[in-house]
Design a protein around this motif. Structure first.
Motif, PDB file in Angstrom:
ATOM      1  N   ARG A 110     115.782 -26.951  89.895  1.00 41.62           N
ATOM      2  CA  ARG A 110     114.704 -25.830  89.710  1.00 41.62           C
ATOM      3  C   ARG A 110     114.709 -24.966  90.621  1.00 41.62           C
ATOM      4  O   ARG A 110     114.909 -25.109  91.844  1.00 41.62           O
ATOM      5  N   ARG A 111     114.431 -23.639  90.540  1.00 44.92           N
ATOM      6  CA  ARG A 111     114.024 -22.542  91.585  1.00 44.92           C
ATOM      7  C   ARG A 111     112.713 -23.302  92.278  1.00 44.92           C
ATOM      8  O   ARG A 111     111.798 -23.615  91.563  1.00 44.92           O
ATOM      9  N   MET A 112     112.613 -22.490  93.465  1.00 47.74           N
ATOM     10  CA  MET A 112     111.709 -22.803  94.295  1.00 47.74           C
ATOM     11  C   MET A 112     110.394 -21.631  93.592  1.00 47.74           C
ATOM     12  O   MET A 112     110.811 -20.713  93.273  1.00 47.74           O
ATOM     13  N   ASP A 113     109.153 -21.932  93.971  1.00 43.86           N
ATOM     14  CA  ASP A 113     108.152 -20.866  93.540  1.00 43.86           C
ATOM     15  C   ASP A 113     107.939 -19.834  94.699  1.00 43.86           C
ATOM     16  O   ASP A 113     107.196 -18.879  94.543  1.00 43.86           O
ATOM     17  N   ALA A 114     108.182 -20.325  96.051  1.00 47.07           N
ATOM     18  CA  ALA A 114     108.025 -19.635  96.997  1.00 47.07           C
ATOM     19  C   ALA A 114     108.830 -19.880  98.413  1.00 47.07           C
ATOM     20  O   ALA A 114     109.247 -21.191  98.377  1.00 47.07           O
ATOM     21  N   VAL A 115     109.148 -19.387  99.136  1.00 49.07           N
ATOM     22  CA  VAL A 115     109.646 -19.520 100.454  1.00 49.07           C
ATOM     23  C   VAL A 115     108.819 -19.425 101.777  1.00 49.07           C
ATOM     24  O   VAL A 115     108.101 -18.128 101.846  1.00 49.07           O
ATOM     25  N   PHE A 116     108.817 -20.439 102.474  1.00 44.74           N
ATOM     26  CA  PHE A 116     107.727 -20.200 103.705  1.00 44.74           C
ATOM     27  C   PHE A 116     108.482 -20.253 104.996  1.00 44.74           C
ATOM     28  O   PHE A 116     109.442 -21.353 105.018  1.00 44.74           O
ATOM     29  N   ALA A 117     108.664 -19.295 105.871  1.00 37.02           N
ATOM     30  CA  ALA A 117     109.477 -19.425 107.007  1.00 37.02           C
ATOM     31  C   ALA A 117     108.652 -19.551 108.285  1.00 37.02           C
ATOM     32  O   ALA A 117     107.554 -18.798 108.451  1.00 37.02           O
ATOM     33  N   TYR A 133     119.974 -15.990 101.681  1.00 37.89           N
ATOM     34  CA  TYR A 133     119.153 -15.845 100.455  1.00 37.89           C
ATOM     35  C   TYR A 133     120.345 -15.411  99.396  1.00 37.89           C
ATOM     36  O   TYR A 133     120.534 -16.087  98.131  1.00 37.89           O
ATOM     37  N   LEU A 134     121.433 -14.557  99.686  1.00 36.97           N
ATOM     38  CA  LEU A 134     122.248 -13.988  98.885  1.00 36.97           C
ATOM     39  C   LEU A 134     123.172 -15.239  98.466  1.00 36.97           C
ATOM     40  O   LEU A 134     123.943 -15.095  97.226  1.00 36.97           O
ATOM     41  N   ARG A 135     123.611 -16.312  99.366  1.00 34.77           N
ATOM     42  CA  ARG A 135     124.477 -17.111  99.057  1.00 34.77           C
ATOM     43  C   ARG A 135     123.870 -18.393  98.420  1.00 34.77           C
ATOM     44  O   ARG A 135     124.331 -19.386  98.040  1.00 34.77           O
ATOM     45  N   SER A 136     122.285 -18.387  98.463  1.00 34.71           N
ATOM     46  CA  SER A 136     121.643 -19.356  97.543  1.00 34.71           C
ATOM     47  C   SER A 136     120.658 -18.885  96.679  1.00 34.71           C
ATOM     48  O   SER A 136     119.697 -19.339  96.494  1.00 34.71           O
ATOM     49  N   ALA A 137     121.048 -17.630  95.842  1.00 33.20           N
ATOM     50  CA  ALA A 137     120.279 -17.496  95.096  1.00 33.20           C
ATOM     51  C   ALA A 137     119.778 -18.042  93.912  1.00 33.20           C
ATOM     52  O   ALA A 137     118.564 -18.023  93.284  1.00 33.20           O
ATOM     53  N   ALA A 138     120.303 -19.098  93.376  1.00 36.74           N
ATOM     54  CA  ALA A 138     119.994 -20.141  92.475  1.00 36.74           C
ATOM     55  C   ALA A 138     118.771 -20.817  92.805  1.00 36.74           C
ATOM     56  O   ALA A 138     117.953 -21.512  91.996  1.00 36.74           O
ATOM     57  N   LEU A 139     118.535 -21.082  94.273  1.00 39.78           N
ATOM     58  CA  LEU A 139     117.490 -21.863  94.834  1.00 39.78           C
ATOM     59  C   LEU A 139     116.238 -20.961  94.801  1.00 39.78           C
ATOM     60  O   LEU A 139     114.898 -21.747  94.884  1.00 39.78           O
ATOM     61  N   MET A 140     116.306 -19.873  95.101  1.00 42.19           N
ATOM     62  CA  MET A 140     115.352 -18.954  95.150  1.00 42.19           C
ATOM     63  C   MET A 140     114.475 -18.602  94.314  1.00 42.19           C
ATOM     64  O   MET A 140     114.766 -18.452  93.054  1.00 42.19           O
ATOM     65  N   PRO A 141     113.073 -18.215  94.471  1.00 41.35           N
ATOM     66  CA  PRO A 141     111.912 -17.919  93.514  1.00 41.35           C
ATOM     67  C   PRO A 141     112.513 -16.388  92.969  1.00 41.35           C
ATOM     68  O   PRO A 141     112.878 -15.395  93.718  1.00 41.35           O
ATOM     69  N   GLU A 142     112.060 -15.946  91.726  1.00 46.32           N
ATOM     70  CA  GLU A 142     111.958 -14.764  91.032  1.00 46.32           C
ATOM     71  C   GLU A 142     110.750 -14.338  90.409  1.00 46.32           C
ATOM     72  O   GLU A 142     110.228 -14.940  89.506  1.00 46.32           O
ATOM     73  N   VAL A 187     101.869 -26.454 110.135  1.00 48.00           N
ATOM     74  CA  VAL A 187     101.030 -25.472 109.478  1.00 48.00           C
ATOM     75  C   VAL A 187     101.433 -25.038 108.008  1.00 48.00           C
ATOM     76  O   VAL A 187     100.823 -24.741 107.122  1.00 48.00           O
ATOM     77  N   MET A 188     102.714 -24.283 108.211  1.00 46.12           N
ATOM     78  CA  MET A 188     103.168 -23.976 106.860  1.00 46.12           C
ATOM     79  C   MET A 188     103.713 -25.018 105.740  1.00 46.12           C
ATOM     80  O   MET A 188     103.259 -24.453 104.626  1.00 46.12           O
ATOM     81  N   LEU A 189     103.823 -26.302 106.281  1.00 41.67           N
ATOM     82  CA  LEU A 189     103.860 -27.126 105.382  1.00 41.67           C
ATOM     83  C   LEU A 189     102.456 -27.306 104.543  1.00 41.67           C
ATOM     84  O   LEU A 189     102.120 -27.638 103.324  1.00 41.67           O
ATOM     85  N   GLY A 190     101.289 -27.420 105.292  1.00 40.11           N
ATOM     86  CA  GLY A 190     100.072 -27.555 105.033  1.00 40.11           C
ATOM     87  C   GLY A 190      99.673 -26.219 104.004  1.00 40.11           C
ATOM     88  O   GLY A 190      99.100 -26.680 103.231  1.00 40.11           O
ATOM     89  N   VAL A 191     100.007 -24.931 104.410  1.00 37.85           N
ATOM     90  CA  VAL A 191      99.650 -23.966 103.731  1.00 37.85           C
ATOM     91  C   VAL A 191     100.307 -24.065 102.177  1.00 37.85           C
ATOM     92  O   VAL A 191      99.876 -23.807 100.988  1.00 37.85           O
ATOM     93  N   ALA A 192     101.743 -24.614 102.016  1.00 39.72           N
ATOM     94  CA  ALA A 192     102.479 -24.846 100.948  1.00 39.72           C
ATOM     95  C   ALA A 192     101.768 -25.953 100.036  1.00 39.72           C
ATOM     96  O   ALA A 192     101.688 -25.432  98.594  1.00 39.72           O
ATOM     97  N   LEU A 193     101.278 -26.868 100.592  1.00 41.14           N
ATOM     98  CA  LEU A 193     100.587 -27.826  99.666  1.00 41.14           C
ATOM     99  C   LEU A 193      99.195 -27.291  99.131  1.00 41.14           C
ATOM    100  O   LEU A 193      98.583 -27.992  98.342  1.00 41.14           O
ATOM    101  N   ARG A 205     106.299 -25.888  93.835  1.00 37.12           N
ATOM    102  CA  ARG A 205     107.315 -26.295  94.596  1.00 37.12           C
ATOM    103  C   ARG A 205     107.520 -24.957  95.744  1.00 37.12           C
ATOM    104  O   ARG A 205     108.172 -23.740  95.357  1.00 37.12           O
ATOM    105  N   THR A 206     107.637 -25.436  97.168  1.00 36.84           N
ATOM    106  CA  THR A 206     107.949 -24.394  98.071  1.00 36.84           C
ATOM    107  C   THR A 206     108.784 -24.923  98.908  1.00 36.84           C
ATOM    108  O   THR A 206     108.968 -26.194  99.424  1.00 36.84           O
ATOM    109  N   LEU A 207     109.803 -23.993  99.393  1.00 39.28           N
ATOM    110  CA  LEU A 207     110.931 -24.340 100.421  1.00 39.28           C
ATOM    111  C   LEU A 207     110.338 -23.913 101.608  1.00 39.28           C
ATOM    112  O   LEU A 207     109.653 -22.747 101.787  1.00 39.28           O
ATOM    113  N   VAL A 208     110.176 -24.864 102.949  1.00 38.84           N
ATOM    114  CA  VAL A 208     109.703 -24.356 104.154  1.00 38.84           C
ATOM    115  C   VAL A 208     110.847 -24.714 105.079  1.00 38.84           C
ATOM    116  O   VAL A 208     111.519 -25.549 104.927  1.00 38.84           O
TER     117      VAL A 208
END
Length: 349
Positions: free
Chosen positions: A251-258, A274-283, A304-310, A322-325
């Motif tokens: 399934r797609r991610m709900d957000a991406v944290f960089a 992102y353009l090569r992994s569009a199926a994974l990205m949130p919309e 820190v970003m993992l903590g924010v994601a949770l 569900r978040t991609l970090v």
């Protein structure tokens, strides 16, 4: 590979000396960007995100050790409640060549001293923004194989705001200023994440805030440190591995944290991957960049970003789970993970 449970979190940043303070400050959009004192080599002050409780004259190693000790207080009660025995520690540290030199031995000793011998350092990864993810991957593998026992602690710490690091960043013209509008704001952070093996955390009566569904690692052949433009081959590879993971790719991610600073190089890297992994990205696409609130916290940005994601779903997005970090180091090492928040104990059954 079975998904590890996140059962503890300790953070220390310039916007908060505890997990609660850090997450609340980031939620409120607070920053600690301030001008440092003018150094002899430059005609203008340098903006940085510094923990004001630490003396400005401390070395990079001293600042990092202090940040790590404070962040560990967030998971110390968890360690004290565990049965006797040492908990394995997987630690992420800065990459060589970016900022002043550090003393790894002192940085390894700091968490051991703070926890009174409850920790045992298993692996140290010195790869900057990718270091935390490399440590996560090592811990997840050892938890799955049983080598790590029931629980593992994964941490990372970095600081780029000591005088020595600021001088190096200025000489390299990496800092944000009038002469470099595409530069970065140096920062610092430390964090520790406690992971429990599936099927064990309940018997230990631990509360889980999320699940680490998967991790992936890669190397960018044309990194930031080289003059050739990046084609985002490394980040594309890391995202492809996550997409092909049965636990994360359905399934797609709900957000991406960089975990990146604000340089344009990193925005270009992500857009190409992102353009090569569009199926994974949130919309619609939702991306949160660490540099917006922390500056460039280097290796320390990962936990820190993992903590924010949770915890972000408890803030503004109750359906976002569900978040991609991910984190890309200047030298080309790349790490990524997918975490899923657990809102209630009922979801564990």
């Amino acid at each position: 590979m079975s998904a590890a449970r996140v059962v503890g979190l300790g953070l220390c940043t310039p916007v908060g000396t505890s997990t609660h303070m850090t997450l609340a400050s980031l939620r409120a959009g607070l920053v600690r960007f301030a001008e440092t004192e003018v150094l002899d080599e430059v005609a203008e002050p340098v903006r940085a995100s510094r923990l004001s409780l630490l003396d400005d004259g401390l070395t990079r190693t001293e600042r990092m050790a202090a940040l790590a000790r404070q962040a560990l207080k967030g998971v110390r009660p968890l360690l004290d409640a565990l049965p006797p025995g040492r908990v394995p520690l997987y630690l992420g540290l800065p990459e060589a060549g970016l900022g002043a030199s550090v003393a790894p031995e002192a940085l390894v000793e700091a968490p051991l001293a703070e926890t009174a011998g409850r920790l045992e350092v298993v692996q140290v990864h010195e790869s900057g923004r990718a270091a935390f993810f490399e440590a996560l991957a090592s811990a997840q593998k050892d938890l799955h194989s049983g080598r790590a026992g029931a629980l593992a602690l994964v941490g990372a710490v970095d600081s780029l705001v000591d005088d020595g690091s600021l001088r190096m960043l200025m000489k390299a013209r990496l800092h944000l200023g009038r002469r470099n509008p595409d530069g970065r704001i140096p920062g610092e952070a430390a964090g520790f994440v406690a992971l429990a093996r599936p099927g064990v955390f309940k018997s230990l009566k631990l509360e889980s805030s999320g699940v680490l569904l998967g991790t992936s690692l890669a190397v960018e052949p044309k990194p930031f440190t080289q003059p050739a433009p990046s084609l985002a081959e490394g980040l594309t590879e890391a995202l492809r591995a996550l997409r092909h993971n049965a636990a994360t790719g359905t399934r797609r991610m709900d957000a991406v944290f960089a975990c990146q600073p604000g340089d344009g190089f990193w925005a270009t890297e992500f857009s190409r991957a992102y353009l090569r992994s569009a199926a994974l990205m949130p919309e619609p696409l939702r991306v949160l960049v660490a540099g917006e609130g922390l500056g460039d916290a280097g290796a320390g940005a990962g936990p820190v970003m993992l903590g924010v994601a949770l915890h972000r779903a408890r803030w503004r997005q109750p359906t976002a789970r569900r978040t991609l970090v991910y984190g890309s180091a200047d030298s080309g090492r790349i790490g990524a993970c997918v975490v899923e928040m657990i809102r209630s104990a009922r979801e564990e059954t």
